[in-house]
Design an enzyme around this catalytic site. Structure first.
Site, PDB file in Angstrom:
ATOM      1  N   SER A  80       0.857  -1.190   0.000  1.00 55.41           N
ATOM      2  CA  SER A  80       0.000   0.000   0.000  1.00 55.41           C
ATOM      3  C   SER A  80       0.884   1.228   0.000  1.00 55.41           C
ATOM      4  O   SER A  80       2.047   1.177   0.418  1.00 55.41           O
ATOM      5  CB  SER A  80      -0.889   0.009   1.243  1.00 55.41           C
ATOM      6  OG  SER A  80      -1.539   1.250   1.405  1.00 55.41           O
TER       7      SER A  80
ATOM      8  N   TYR B 247      -1.992  -0.469  10.242  1.00 58.93           N
ATOM      9  CA  TYR B 247      -2.016  -0.833   8.827  1.00 58.93           C
ATOM     10  C   TYR B 247      -0.727  -0.409   8.135  1.00 58.93           C
ATOM     11  O   TYR B 247      -0.098  -1.191   7.415  1.00 58.93           O
ATOM     12  CB  TYR B 247      -3.228  -0.157   8.185  1.00 58.93           C
ATOM     13  CG  TYR B 247      -3.393  -0.365   6.695  1.00 58.93           C
ATOM     14  CD1 TYR B 247      -4.021  -1.496   6.203  1.00 58.93           C
ATOM     15  CD2 TYR B 247      -2.962   0.602   5.790  1.00 58.93           C
ATOM     16  CE1 TYR B 247      -4.203  -1.683   4.844  1.00 58.93           C
ATOM     17  CE2 TYR B 247      -3.136   0.428   4.423  1.00 58.93           C
ATOM     18  CZ  TYR B 247      -3.760  -0.721   3.956  1.00 58.93           C
ATOM     19  OH  TYR B 247      -3.927  -0.887   2.608  1.00 58.93           O
TER      20      TYR B 247
END
Length: 345
Positions: free
Chosen positions: A157, A170
């Site tokens: 990501s 995350y």
């Protein structure tokens, strides 16, 4: 189960035609679309996730998109290495080997750091990072034996290229995935196994309904769902899946998706102090944590959505309405509008 030799030996119509692929976290969202793209390009696809009912719906979706496609599903918790080993063995038995693996399983926790504890960081690392580690290590024996040479993709990501406020568990786990992908790419070059690090920016996958929210949950849900669906900021998920599978097909070592993600990653690489200061400024406009200082359980977007619509300030309600329409539509399409279980992004 012995695979049909006709399937593995039919004339090649493209680099992926006739190959066997495994997608973890493939029952919804981006993972479901990655499985669809692999199926469209001629792969036999094994889709893995934790929830059996969700997997059944995913299989129906894939066969509607590609009638006659070779699709099988497998219930698998990627935090359990033995379960991942069984997943890979079952896929290899069913389709005569494994040629492509996409490690996509993940969780998203949206909250200020004051509203998360070590359990949230551990959950993110177990599912996102160790899930990718288990998939890679258990797939490697099969990928090394792949006749055209194996392909491994690890879904990171932009949050793994620079830390994103209110997404720290995350971001930390995705950062570890980025390092894992780079290291595997270097070490496996002599084994005819290509490794592709994938770093998407915001995509319209409906992930706001499966994400977990803490702190001021309604406000956190509002900004995340709005940005994740905003047309100028986020990317159509099917287009993203097409570009990712193309990168895997061409054995590219790295792909970063969305102009904003590319700009953020480049700026952070050149001027990390600047992006850190900008992140600190962003915190000032994000929802403030509750004043109690107590860490409370995070709630899924499914549970927060109704409360958010009732309790949001009118400005935040308009922001969510402006940005989340396309994302809500994606949620209905991509198997997100049902009871969630840890699966794809």
């Amino acid at each position: 189960m012995t695979p049909s030799p006709l399937f593995r030996s039919r004339p090649d119509k493209g680099p992926l035609t006739g190959l066997s692929a495994v997608v973890t976290g493939g029952s919804r969202g981006l993972g479901l679309l990655l499985a669809e793209q692999l199926l469209r390009r001629g792969c036999a696809v094994t889709v893995a996730a934790r929830d059996e009912e969700e997997l059944d719906r995913a299989r129906e979706f894939l066969l509607r998109q590609r009638p006659g496609g070779r699709v099988r599903t497998a219930v698998c918790d990627v935090t359990d290495r033995a379960a991942v080993a069984a997943l890979m063995g079952g896929a290899a038995d069913a389709f005569g080997g494994i040629d492509v693996v996409v490690a996509n399983a993940g969780v998203i926790q949206v909250a200020p750091v004051e509203s998360v504890g070590s359990d949230e960081f551990r959950s993110a690392m177990d599912t996102i990072y160790l899930g990718a580690v288990h998939a890679a290590l258990e797939a490697l024996p099969w990928l090394r034996r792949s006749r055209p040479g194996g392909r491994l993709a690890l879904i990171g990501s932009v949050g793994g290229l620079l830390a994103v406020p209110h997404l720290l568990p995350y971001s930390a786990a995705k950062s570890a995935v980025a390092a894992l992908a780079e290291g595997l790419h270097a070490e496996l070059r002599g084994d005819r196994v290509s490794v592709t690090a994938v770093h998407p920016g915001l995509m319209r996958t409906g992930s706001h309904l499966a994400a977990e929210f803490g702190g001021d949950q309604a406000a956190e849900f509002a900004w995340f769902s709005a940005l994740a669906g905003a047309p100028l900021v986020s990317m159509d998920a099917r287009r993203a899946a097409d570009r990712i599978v193309t990168a895997v097909e061409r054995r590219r070592p790295r792909i970063v998706l969305t102009p904003l993600a590319k700009a953020a990653g480049l700026t952070h690489g050149i001027a990390p102090a600047l992006t850190t200061r900008l992140s600190a400024l962003a915190v000032k406009v994000l929802p403030a944590p509750p004043g109690s200082g107590n860490v409370v359980a995070l709630h899924k977007g499914h549970a927060v959505e109704g409360t958010a619509e009732r309790e949001l300030h009118p400005v935040l309600r308009r922001l969510r309405g402006w940005g989340s329409t396309l994302n809500d539509r994606a949620a209905r399409r991509l198997n997100q509008r049902t009871r969630p279980a840890a699966g794809g992004h």
